[in-house]
Design an enzyme around this catalytic site. Structure first.
Site, mmCIF file in Angstrom:
data_model
loop_
_atom_site.group_PDB
_atom_site.id
_atom_site.type_symbol
_atom_site.label_atom_id
_atom_site.label_comp_id
_atom_site.label_asym_id
_atom_site.label_seq_id
_atom_site.Cartn_x
_atom_site.Cartn_y
_atom_site.Cartn_z
ATOM 1 N N ASP A 142 4.013 1.364 3.411
ATOM 2 C CA ASP A 142 2.774 2.112 3.242
ATOM 3 C C ASP A 142 3.010 3.120 2.120
ATOM 4 O O ASP A 142 4.151 3.420 1.756
ATOM 5 C CB ASP A 142 2.326 2.801 4.539
HETATM 6 C C1 BGC Z 1 -2.931 3.877 4.084
HETATM 7 C C2 BGC Z 1 -2.919 2.386 3.841
HETATM 8 C C3 BGC Z 1 -3.429 2.096 2.466
HETATM 9 C C4 BGC Z 1 -2.589 2.843 1.448
HETATM 10 C C5 BGC Z 1 -3.031 2.621 0.022
HETATM 11 C C6 BGC Z 1 -2.254 4.628 2.971
HETATM 12 O O1 BGC Z 1 -2.470 5.994 3.082
HETATM 13 O O2 BGC Z 1 -2.315 4.155 5.310
HETATM 14 O O3 BGC Z 1 -3.706 1.736 4.802
HETATM 15 O O4 BGC Z 1 -3.420 0.717 2.219
HETATM 16 O O5 BGC Z 1 -2.692 4.227 1.714
HETATM 17 O O6 BGC Z 1 -4.236 3.241 -0.230
#
Ligand code: BGC
Length: 817
Positions: free
Chosen positions: A230
Site C-alpha cells: 500500500d
Molecule cells: C489506499 C489504497 C490506495 C492507495 C493509492 C492508499 O492510501 O489505502 O487503497 O490504492 O492509497 O492511492
C-alpha cells in the site's frame, strides 16, 4: 505468455542494481521501465469506483460507478463481471495497466471509514463479487490488484495498528475472500495492507508478514502475481523483502533501492528472493502487454455508461413499502426534499475518488423522467454539513484585485518563488508549487454584503497561523506526518470559525494564512487550507417548514437523506451511526405532512433510521455514482426493479451493534468476536436488527415451492435446486439465499448460520423458475489450527433457503458421518 524459462532468462540479463531498481515505483503511479529486457512502465491507478488515472492524461475525468457496497447489494456476479470490464475500458483509455481494486476486506464494524468501498460483511458474497470484478478487468488485459491483504477493516490509526485475530477466524473469515478470489479469478496482483496482523504465531505489519505473504499467499495458495505495498506502507528493507513483498509503492524514494542492493551483497537478502520479485513483475508486465512482443492483449473496447445506470438502479434496496406505494403511479406533482436531494453524495472520499465527467443528480434525473406535465419542487430542508461552503470568487478578492485567493510561495529564507490565484477557498494542493517551497502565504479580502450574520470558517493542516483582520483565528505549532494525508487532516482539517455581523454597509475582512508545507513521508509534500464562507440565510427550522409546506401540497414527497463527504471516507472511522444534521426531524415532519412519502437513503454504510416504521416506503440508494438521478427515477417510476438485498445488517439502535468500533487499544485491534462477523454476531447475541442481512423486498412477491438437495456435483459439497414462483404483479429478480447452520459443538465456536451460497433468478409475474445453488465444501469446514488444515466436523447440517438471513422459507438437512 512467455515461459518460466524465458522470464528467468530475462532476469539473468540484469545485474543486481538493475533488478532492484525495478522494484520501487518510478513515481506515484508507475513502475520503472527497463529497455534492456523490453519492459515498459507498468502504470497503476485507483479503483474501485472507477479509474481515476494518473493525473497525467489530457482528460482527467472518467466514468463514476456506484460505490462497491452498492455492487454488493446487487448480489449479481454477472454485473460485477461487466463492471470489471468497464473499468478495464477506462483503464485502457487512460493508459493504465493495473487497477487498484477490488477490495476484499469485510464490513466488520458499521462505522469503518471504508465501509462503502467493501462489498459486504460476508466473506462469500464479498469473494464472489470481487472475483467478478477481477475477471472483468483481466479478461480485457488489465491487471486487478486485490486489496488490502489482510484484516485492514478499519481506518483509525491504520498505518500502525495490528489486528489480533485467532488463526481460525483469520482463515474462515478474513483470508477467505482473498483465497476464494484467487481460486476463482486468479488476480495478477495483491496489495499488502498498511496495518499488521497478529495471528498468534507472528505479529508484523503486513508488508513484513512472512507467514501470510510468503507462506500462505504464495506458497500455500500458489499466487504467482505481484505483491504491491500500500502507498508508503513499507518501512523496512530486509524484513519486507524477505517476507514476500514484491514492489514498494510509490517511489522513487523508499526503503529498498541502494539499501536492498547492500542487503543482497552482504547476504541478508538472498539473490533468488530478488529474482523472484523481478520474475513476478515481468510476468505481470507480459499479462498486461508491457513486455515487448510477449503476451497478448485483447483489443480495447469502449465502456457503456448505461451499465452504471443499471447497477445503480438494481442495487437499490426496498427496505419497506407499506401499502405498495412503489413504484409511483405517474404523479402530477413531486416534492423532492432533503440535503442529499440538492447535493447528492455520489461516491465515497479518499483514494477511490474519481473526477466524474458528468453526473446526473436526483433533481435532474427526476425532472427528466417526469417531463413537462408534472411539477417538481425542490427543498433542502436544512443543511446536514458541519462545514460551510468554500469561499468563491464572488466575494473574495486577491491583493492585486483579481477575484479569488492569492498564494505566495516562499523559500525557507523567505524569498518569493512565485505566486498564483485560485477562484476558490479550496487550497488543498499536492506538490503543486515551485520546488523549494517551504511556506505558502494565502491572502484574500472577503466582502460580506448581505445584512445579518456571516460565518467565516477555516481548516488548515500542519503548522500554520491564520488571521482575520490581523487577529489570530487558527494556529498550530505541530508538524504533520504521513498520517496527515491518510488520516483526517489533509482532507478534513479541523475547522475554526469567526462570525461577523453585517449591518447597513458591507464589511471587508482581510484573511491571511501562513502555512508551512507538510512533508508526508513517501507521499510528497502538500498544503491544505480550506477557506469557507456562509452568508446569512434561513434557519434549519425555516427550511424544514418550507419543505413541509411543499410536501403537503404535492402528490408525493421524496425525501433524500444521507451522508456526505464529511461522514464517509477513507482516512477515518465514523464515531456514530446517526444521520448528520437535522435529517431525522426533517423525515418525520415531511411524513406527517404527506402520507405518500418515500424516503431515499443516500449512504454507503449503515445509518440509523429511527423513523423507519413511521414512513410508508424506505429505499436504500447507496452512493450511486454518476447516474444517480436517472437510476432513482427508473426505480421510482417503475422502469427498473430495485432488486437489491442488504449486503450488511442495519442496526435499529447503536447499542445493539455487536462490534461497534475498531479503535485500536495500545496499537491492537482485537477481533475478539472470532468468526462471528456481521449477521453472525447478531444471531449469536440474539439481537434484532432493523433490517437483516440479505433483506430487500424488490417490487414483486415470491413463493418458495420446494428445494431438492443432492451431493456434488464435482467440487461442490452439495447443490440445492429450488423451485419458486413469482406471485406478485411484475417481472422481478430474486436472490435465492442459502444459509448453513452447522452442528453446534460447544468445543467449537461455530456461527449460528452463515451464507453458504446464493443465486439470482428472474421471472415474469406468475412464472415458476428454478434456482441452482451450489454450496462449496468450505462453507461447512473449520480450520484446524493444530493440524494446519481444513476439516469437516461430523453431525447434522441444516440448509435454510430463503429471502434473507432471517427469513427462511425451506429447510433441508445433510448428515456428515
Ligand atoms: C489506499 C489504497 C490506495 C492507495 C493509492 C492508499 O492510501 O489505502 O487503497 O490504492 O492509497 O492511492
Amino acid at each position: 505468455m512467455p515461459s518460466e524459462g524465458e522470464l528467468a532468462d530475462l532476469v539473468g540479463r540484469l545485474d543486481l542494481a538493475a533488478k532492484v531498481r525495478l522494484l520501487t515505483g518510478a513515481d506515484l503511479w508507475s513502475l520503472p521501465p527497463e529497455p534492456a529486457v523490453g519492459l515498459g512502465a507498468v502504470t497503476m491507478s485507483d479503483g474501485p469506483q472507477g479509474v481515476r488515472g494518473t493525473g497525467r492524461e489530457d482528460d482527467p475525468t472518467g466514468l463514476l460507478a456506484p460505490a462497491p457496497s452498492a455492487l454488493g447489494a446487487t448480489w449479481d456476479v454477472e454485473l460485477a463481471d461487466r463492471l470489471g470490464a468497464l473499468f478495464a475500458a477506462e483503464a485502457r483509455r487512460k493508459g493504465v495497466d493495473l487497477v487498484l481494486a477490488p477490495l476484499a476486506n469485510l464490513q466488520r464494524t458499521p462505522v469503518a471509514g471504508r465501509h462503502f468501498e467493501y462489498y459486504a460483511e460476508d466473506p462469500l458474497l464479498t469473494a464472489r463479487l470481487a472475483a467478478g470484478v477481477v475477471r472483468g478487468l483481466q479478461g480485457a488485459g488489465v491487471a486487478a490488484c486485490v486489496k488490502h491483504f489482510v484484516a485492514n477493516d478499519s481506518e483509525t490509526d491504520r498505518t500502525r495498528y495490528v489486528s489480533r485475530i485467532d488463526e481460525r477466524a483469520l482463515r474462515e473469515v478474513y483470508l477467505a475472500p482473498f483465497e476464494q478470489v484467487l481460486a476463482e479469478a486468479g488476480p495478477w496482483s495483491v496489495m499488502a495492507a498498511y496495518s499488521g496482523v497478529d495471528d498468534g504465531s507472528e505479529s508484523a505489519p503486513m508488508a513484513e508478514h512472512r507467514g501470510l505473504l510468503r507462506r500462505v499467499l504464495k506458497e500455500e495458495w500458489g499466487f504467482d502475481g505481484l505483491v504491491v505495498s500500500d502507498w508508503a506502507a513499507t518501512r523496512s528493507t530486509v524484513a519486507s523483502a524477505v517476507a514476500g513483498l514484491d514492489v514498494v509503492m510509490p517511489g522513487p524514494e523508499g526503503p529498498w533501492g541502494d539499501a536492498l542492493v547492500a542487503a543482497v551483497r552482504d547476504g541478508r537478502v538472498p539473490m533468488d528472493v530478488v529474482d523472484d520479485k523481478v520474475v513476478r513483475l515481468l510476468r505481470l508486465a507480459a499479462r498486461v502487454g508491457r513486455l515487448d512482443g510477449r503476451g497478448e492483449r485483447p483489443e480495447p473496447v469502449a465502456a457503456d455508461p448505461g451499465l452504471l445506470r443499471t447497477i445503480a438502479a438494481r442495487s437499490m434496496v426496498v427496505l419497506r413499502d407499506e401499502g405498495g406505494l412503489l413504484p409511483l403511479a405517474a404523479p402530477e406533482s413531486v416534492a423532492l426534499i432533503g440535503p442529499n436531494a440538492v447535493r447528492p453524495y455520489l461516491q465515497g472520499g479518499g483514494s477511490a475518488f474519481v473526477p466524474a465527467r458528468r453526473v446526473v443528480g436526483f433533481e435532474e434525473g427526476l425532472r427528466a423522467a417526469l417531463g413537462e406535465g408534472a411539477r417538481l419542487s425542490v427543498h433542502r430542508g436544512g443543511d446536514a454539513r458541519v462545514r460551510v461552503p468554500f469561499l468563491t470568487a464572488a466575494s473574495a478578492t486577491a491583493p492585486d484585485g483579481t477575484p479569488g485567493v492569492e498564494a505566495r510561495y516562499l523559500a525557507a529564507d523567505g524569498g518569493e518563488l512565485g505566486t498564483a490565484v485560485r477562484p476558490t477557498g479550496d487550497w488543498g494542493t499536492f506538490g503543486d508549487f515551485p520546488p523549494g517551497t517551504h511556506r505558502v502565504v494565502l491572502r484574500t479580502r472577503v466582502t460580506l454584503a448581505e445584512q445579518g450574520t456571516h460565518r467565516l470558517q477555516f481548516g488548515c493542516a500542519g503548522r500554520h497561523r491564520l488571521t482575520v483582520d490581523g487577529e489570530v483565528v487558527s494556529y498550530e505549532e505541530e508538524r504533520g506526518g504521513v498520517e496527515v494525508v491518510l488520516g483526517s487532516t489533509h482532507n478534513r482539517p479541523p475547522v475554526r470559525h469567526r462570525d461577523l455581523v453585517v449591518g447597513d454597509a458591507p464589511v471587508h475582512a482581510e484573511v491571511e494564512a501562513d502555512l508551512e508545507v507538510v512533508d508526508a513521508e513517501g507521499y510528497g509534500r502538500f498544503v491544505s487550507a480550506h477557506l469557507r464562507h456562509r452568508p446569512p440565510g434561513p434557519t434549519v427550522q425555516d427550511e424544514i417548514a418550507r419543505a413541509v409546506r411543499a410536501a403537503a401540497e404535492a402528490d408525493v414527497a421524496v425525501v433524500v437523506v444521507g451522508t456526505n463527504e464529511e461522514v464517509e471516507s477513507e482516512g477515518w472511522d465514523r464515531t456514530d451511526l446517526s444521520l448528520p444534521g437535522h435529517q431525522d426531524a426533517l423525515v418525520r415532519a415531511v411524513a406527517a405532512a404527506n402520507p405518500r412519502t418515500v424516503v431515499v437513503v443516500n449512504a454507503g454504510a449503515p445509518v440509523l433510521l429511527p423513523w423507519a416504521d413511521e414512513v410508508p416506503a424506505v429505499l436504500w440508494a447507496w452512493l450511486p455514482g454518476q447516474e444517480a438521478g436517472h437510476a432513482l427515477a427508473d426505480v421510482l417510476f417503475g422502469r427498473t426493479e430495485p432488486s437489491g438485498r442488504l449486503p450488511w445488517t442495519l442496526p435499529a439502535r447503536e447499542e445493539d451493534v455487536p462490534v461497534p468500533h475498531a479503535r485500536p487499544v495500545a496499537g491492537v485491534v482485537d477481533y475478539r468476536e472470532g468468526p462471528h462477523v456481521g449477521y453472525r454476531a447478531w444471531d449469536r447475541a440474539g439481537r434484532e436488527p432493523a433490517f437483516a442481512f440479505g433483506h430487500g423486498l424488490g417490487w414483486t412477491r415470491w413463493h418458495y415451492e420446494e428445494a431438492a438437495l443432492e451431493r456434488g456435483p464435482g467440487e461442490a459439497w452439495c447443490t440445492l435446486t429450488v423451485r419458486l414462483t413469482n406471485t406478485g404483479p411484475r417481472t422481478g429478480h430474486e436472490v435465492v439465499q442459502v444459509y448453513l447452520t452447522p452442528p453446534q459443538d460447544p468445543s467449537l465456536e461455530r456461527p449460528v448460520r452463515l451464507l453458504a451460497g446464493f443465486a439470482m433468478v428472474r421471472a415474469r409475474a406468475g412464472e415458476t423458475v428454478t434456482a441452482t445453488v451450489a454450496v462449496p465444501r468450505r462453507a461447512a469446514e473449520v480450520w484446524d489450527t493444530g493440524a494446519g488444515c481444513w476439516r469437516l466436523p461430523p453431525g447434522r447440517y441444516l440448509l435454510r433457503v430463503g429471502r434473507s438471513s432471517r427469513d427462511a422459507r425451506l429447510t433441508r438437512t445433510l448428515d456428515v458421518p
